[in-house]
Design a protein around this motif. Structure first.
Motif, PDB file in Angstrom:
ATOM      1  N   GLY A   3      27.156  37.550  25.396  1.00  0.00           N
ATOM      2  CA  GLY A   3      28.308  38.260  25.940  1.00  0.00           C
ATOM      3  C   GLY A   3      27.927  38.863  27.276  1.00  0.00           C
ATOM      4  O   GLY A   3      26.756  39.076  27.555  1.00  0.00           O
ATOM      5  N   ASN A   4      28.925  39.124  28.112  1.00  0.00           N
ATOM      6  CA  ASN A   4      28.650  39.798  29.382  1.00  0.00           C
ATOM      7  C   ASN A   4      29.848  40.651  29.755  1.00  0.00           C
ATOM      8  O   ASN A   4      30.961  40.446  29.273  1.00  0.00           O
ATOM      9  CB  ASN A   4      28.306  38.776  30.472  1.00  0.00           C
ATOM     10  N   ASP A   5      29.599  41.655  30.575  1.00  0.00           N
ATOM     11  CA  ASP A   5      30.674  42.506  31.070  1.00  0.00           C
ATOM     12  C   ASP A   5      30.317  42.956  32.473  1.00  0.00           C
ATOM     13  O   ASP A   5      29.141  43.185  32.778  1.00  0.00           O
ATOM     14  CB  ASP A   5      30.874  43.721  30.167  1.00  0.00           C
ATOM     15  N   ILE A   6      31.336  43.070  33.311  1.00  0.00           N
ATOM     16  CA  ILE A   6      31.123  43.502  34.687  1.00  0.00           C
ATOM     17  C   ILE A   6      32.075  44.655  34.992  1.00  0.00           C
ATOM     18  O   ILE A   6      33.210  44.670  34.528  1.00  0.00           O
ATOM     19  CB  ILE A   6      31.309  42.314  35.667  1.00  0.00           C
ATOM     20  N   VAL A   7      31.580  45.645  35.722  1.00  0.00           N
ATOM     21  CA  VAL A   7      32.382  46.812  36.099  1.00  0.00           C
ATOM     22  C   VAL A   7      32.352  46.960  37.609  1.00  0.00           C
ATOM     23  O   VAL A   7      31.282  47.055  38.209  1.00  0.00           O
ATOM     24  CB  VAL A   7      31.842  48.106  35.440  1.00  0.00           C
ATOM     25  N   ASP A   8      33.538  46.959  38.214  1.00  0.00           N
ATOM     26  CA  ASP A   8      33.699  47.267  39.635  1.00  0.00           C
ATOM     27  C   ASP A   8      33.680  48.795  39.720  1.00  0.00           C
ATOM     28  O   ASP A   8      34.617  49.462  39.276  1.00  0.00           O
ATOM     29  CB  ASP A   8      35.027  46.688  40.123  1.00  0.00           C
ATOM     30  N   LEU A   9      32.604  49.355  40.235  1.00  0.00           N
ATOM     31  CA  LEU A   9      32.438  50.816  40.224  1.00  0.00           C
ATOM     32  C   LEU A   9      33.499  51.538  41.048  1.00  0.00           C
ATOM     33  O   LEU A   9      33.915  52.643  40.687  1.00  0.00           O
ATOM     34  CB  LEU A   9      31.030  51.193  40.689  1.00  0.00           C
ATOM     35  N   HIS A  10      33.949  50.933  42.131  1.00  0.00           N
ATOM     36  CA  HIS A  10      34.996  51.559  42.943  1.00  0.00           C
ATOM     37  C   HIS A  10      36.301  51.645  42.148  1.00  0.00           C
ATOM     38  O   HIS A  10      36.943  52.697  42.093  1.00  0.00           O
ATOM     39  CB  HIS A  10      35.204  50.791  44.247  1.00  0.00           C
ATOM     40  N   LEU A  11      36.694  50.548  41.511  1.00  0.00           N
ATOM     41  CA  LEU A  11      37.918  50.537  40.718  1.00  0.00           C
ATOM     42  C   LEU A  11      37.810  51.448  39.496  1.00  0.00           C
ATOM     43  O   LEU A  11      38.761  52.154  39.155  1.00  0.00           O
ATOM     44  CB  LEU A  11      38.259  49.105  40.288  1.00  0.00           C
ATOM     45  N   SER A 125      26.868  36.983  38.852  1.00  0.00           N
ATOM     46  CA  SER A 125      27.943  37.864  39.318  1.00  0.00           C
ATOM     47  C   SER A 125      28.585  37.186  40.520  1.00  0.00           C
ATOM     48  O   SER A 125      27.886  36.624  41.368  1.00  0.00           O
ATOM     49  CB  SER A 125      27.385  39.215  39.768  1.00  0.00           C
ATOM     50  N   LEU A 126      29.906  37.257  40.603  1.00  0.00           N
ATOM     51  CA  LEU A 126      30.646  36.622  41.689  1.00  0.00           C
ATOM     52  C   LEU A 126      31.631  37.613  42.297  1.00  0.00           C
ATOM     53  O   LEU A 126      32.085  38.535  41.621  1.00  0.00           O
ATOM     54  CB  LEU A 126      31.432  35.414  41.166  1.00  0.00           C
ATOM     55  N   SER A 127      31.996  37.372  43.553  1.00  0.00           N
ATOM     56  CA  SER A 127      33.078  38.160  44.134  1.00  0.00           C
ATOM     57  C   SER A 127      34.395  37.589  43.624  1.00  0.00           C
ATOM     58  O   SER A 127      34.450  36.453  43.153  1.00  0.00           O
ATOM     59  CB  SER A 127      33.036  38.108  45.664  1.00  0.00           C
ATOM     60  N   SER A 128      35.461  38.355  43.707  1.00  0.00           N
ATOM     61  CA  SER A 128      36.755  37.894  43.180  1.00  0.00           C
ATOM     62  C   SER A 128      37.304  36.701  43.954  1.00  0.00           C
ATOM     63  O   SER A 128      38.170  35.999  43.459  1.00  0.00           O
ATOM     64  CB  SER A 128      37.773  39.034  43.188  1.00  0.00           C
ATOM     65  N   GLN A 129      36.776  36.442  45.160  1.00  0.00           N
ATOM     66  CA  GLN A 129      37.247  35.291  45.921  1.00  0.00           C
ATOM     67  C   GLN A 129      36.702  33.979  45.352  1.00  0.00           C
ATOM     68  O   GLN A 129      37.234  32.916  45.606  1.00  0.00           O
ATOM     69  CB  GLN A 129      36.846  35.403  47.403  1.00  0.00           C
ATOM     70  N   GLU A 130      35.608  34.035  44.605  1.00  0.00           N
ATOM     71  CA  GLU A 130      35.022  32.834  44.027  1.00  0.00           C
ATOM     72  C   GLU A 130      35.739  32.514  42.716  1.00  0.00           C
ATOM     73  O   GLU A 130      36.130  33.401  41.980  1.00  0.00           O
ATOM     74  CB  GLU A 130      33.533  33.046  43.777  1.00  0.00           C
ATOM     75  N   SER A 135      33.131  27.863  38.740  1.00  0.00           N
ATOM     76  CA  SER A 135      31.695  28.129  38.882  1.00  0.00           C
ATOM     77  C   SER A 135      30.976  27.907  37.555  1.00  0.00           C
ATOM     78  O   SER A 135      29.903  27.300  37.511  1.00  0.00           O
ATOM     79  CB  SER A 135      31.450  29.558  39.363  1.00  0.00           C
ATOM     80  N   LEU A 136      31.573  28.387  36.469  1.00  0.00           N
ATOM     81  CA  LEU A 136      30.972  28.197  35.151  1.00  0.00           C
ATOM     82  C   LEU A 136      30.940  26.718  34.770  1.00  0.00           C
ATOM     83  O   LEU A 136      29.916  26.218  34.295  1.00  0.00           O
ATOM     84  CB  LEU A 136      31.732  28.993  34.090  1.00  0.00           C
ATOM     85  N   VAL A 137      32.029  26.004  34.989  1.00  0.00           N
ATOM     86  CA  VAL A 137      32.077  24.572  34.642  1.00  0.00           C
ATOM     87  C   VAL A 137      31.037  23.795  35.450  1.00  0.00           C
ATOM     88  O   VAL A 137      30.349  22.917  34.922  1.00  0.00           O
ATOM     89  CB  VAL A 137      33.498  23.995  34.821  1.00  0.00           C
ATOM     90  N   ARG A 138      30.862  24.135  36.737  1.00  0.00           N
ATOM     91  CA  ARG A 138      29.838  23.479  37.552  1.00  0.00           C
ATOM     92  C   ARG A 138      28.438  23.724  36.976  1.00  0.00           C
ATOM     93  O   ARG A 138      27.635  22.801  36.846  1.00  0.00           O
ATOM     94  CB  ARG A 138      29.894  23.979  39.000  1.00  0.00           C
ATOM     95  N   SER A 177      33.794  37.384  32.332  1.00  0.00           N
ATOM     96  CA  SER A 177      34.171  38.777  32.517  1.00  0.00           C
ATOM     97  C   SER A 177      34.715  38.965  33.933  1.00  0.00           C
ATOM     98  O   SER A 177      34.263  38.300  34.866  1.00  0.00           O
ATOM     99  CB  SER A 177      32.943  39.674  32.312  1.00  0.00           C
ATOM    100  N   HIS A 178      35.665  39.872  34.082  1.00  0.00           N
ATOM    101  CA  HIS A 178      36.138  40.200  35.429  1.00  0.00           C
ATOM    102  C   HIS A 178      36.669  41.631  35.425  1.00  0.00           C
ATOM    103  O   HIS A 178      37.145  42.151  34.424  1.00  0.00           O
ATOM    104  CB  HIS A 178      37.211  39.219  35.907  1.00  0.00           C
ATOM    105  N   HIS A 179      36.521  42.273  36.571  1.00  0.00           N
ATOM    106  CA  HIS A 179      37.041  43.618  36.772  1.00  0.00           C
ATOM    107  C   HIS A 179      37.122  43.856  38.272  1.00  0.00           C
ATOM    108  O   HIS A 179      36.125  43.719  38.986  1.00  0.00           O
ATOM    109  CB  HIS A 179      36.134  44.662  36.106  1.00  0.00           C
ATOM    110  N   GLY A 180      38.303  44.179  38.745  1.00  0.00           N
ATOM    111  CA  GLY A 180      38.486  44.491  40.160  1.00  0.00           C
ATOM    112  C   GLY A 180      38.066  43.360  41.068  1.00  0.00           C
ATOM    113  O   GLY A 180      38.540  42.237  40.950  1.00  0.00           O
TER     114      GLY A 180
END
Length: 192
Positions: A3-11, A125-130, A135-138, A177-180
């Motif tokens: 499992g994984n989780d990501i937190v955008d600290l600014h958001l 970890s990726l930026s929201s533009q990616e 990316s995962l399928v690749r 996982s995604h956040h912000g």
């Protein structure tokens, strides 16, 4: 399991006021609350524990084929090593232990949880533009071998994402996982 989780600290700072009365008590054990309140950077410790719990919950849910029912107080975090940029720890859920690694940056926290301490994984970890799924399928195609058709990602009846090829489930564990402004994935290099 993974499992994984990501937190955008600014958001997270904008969306959640963890300092309001009762917030910490609803989410964190007494020991976790003490570590948060005694930390030099309380904000990062809150989101570190949160992301560890979320990542471990996703691994536990997948392992036990459970429908979604997240109760953060039922998960207990402990830290094994804690540096400014990387942290290792573990999370206990219903007497099961999940091992965590967390990457801490100025703008995000990304945590990984596995059922085995030394499980081999790809973790990004990726930026929201990616494009997260592409990316995962690749990565999956590069790791698992060439396919005549590109695998798809679909959720099963318990809302857990899985790889499918020609409507057949492929037995590789991964987590999205995604956040912000950020997204991330983790994929086990061992098929299940």
């Amino acid at each position: 399991m993974i499992g994984n989780d990501i937190v955008d600290l600014h958001l997270a700072k904008i969306q959640s006021n963890w300092r309001r009365p009762g917030y910490l008590q609803k989410i964190f054990t007494k020991e976790e609350q003490e570590k948060i309140l005694n930390s030099e950077n309380k904000n990062k410790m809150v989101w570190l524990f949160w992301s560890m719990k979320e990542a471990a919950y996703k691994a536990w849910q997948r392992k036990n084929n459970r429908p979604p029912k997240f109760n953060p107080l039922s998960l207990e975090c402990s830290l094994r090593s804690n540096s400014y940029e990387k942290t290792t720890g573990k999370v206990i859920i219903e007497e099961e232990t999940f091992y965590t690694k967390s990457l801490i940056k100025s703008n995000l926290i990304h945590s990984l949880a596995t059922g085995r301490a030394n499980e081999k994984v790809i973790w990004k970890s990726l930026s929201s533009q990616e494009d997260l799924k592409n990316s995962l399928v690749r990565e999956f195609s590069a790791t698992a071998g060439p396919f005549l058709k590109v695998p798809e990602i679909k959720k099963n009846r318990d809302y857990i994402p899985q790889f499918y090829l020609n409507d057949q489930t492929l037995s590789y564990n991964f987590s999205l996982s995604h956040h912000g402004n950020f997204s991330g994935f983790a994929m086990s290099l061992n098929n299940s």
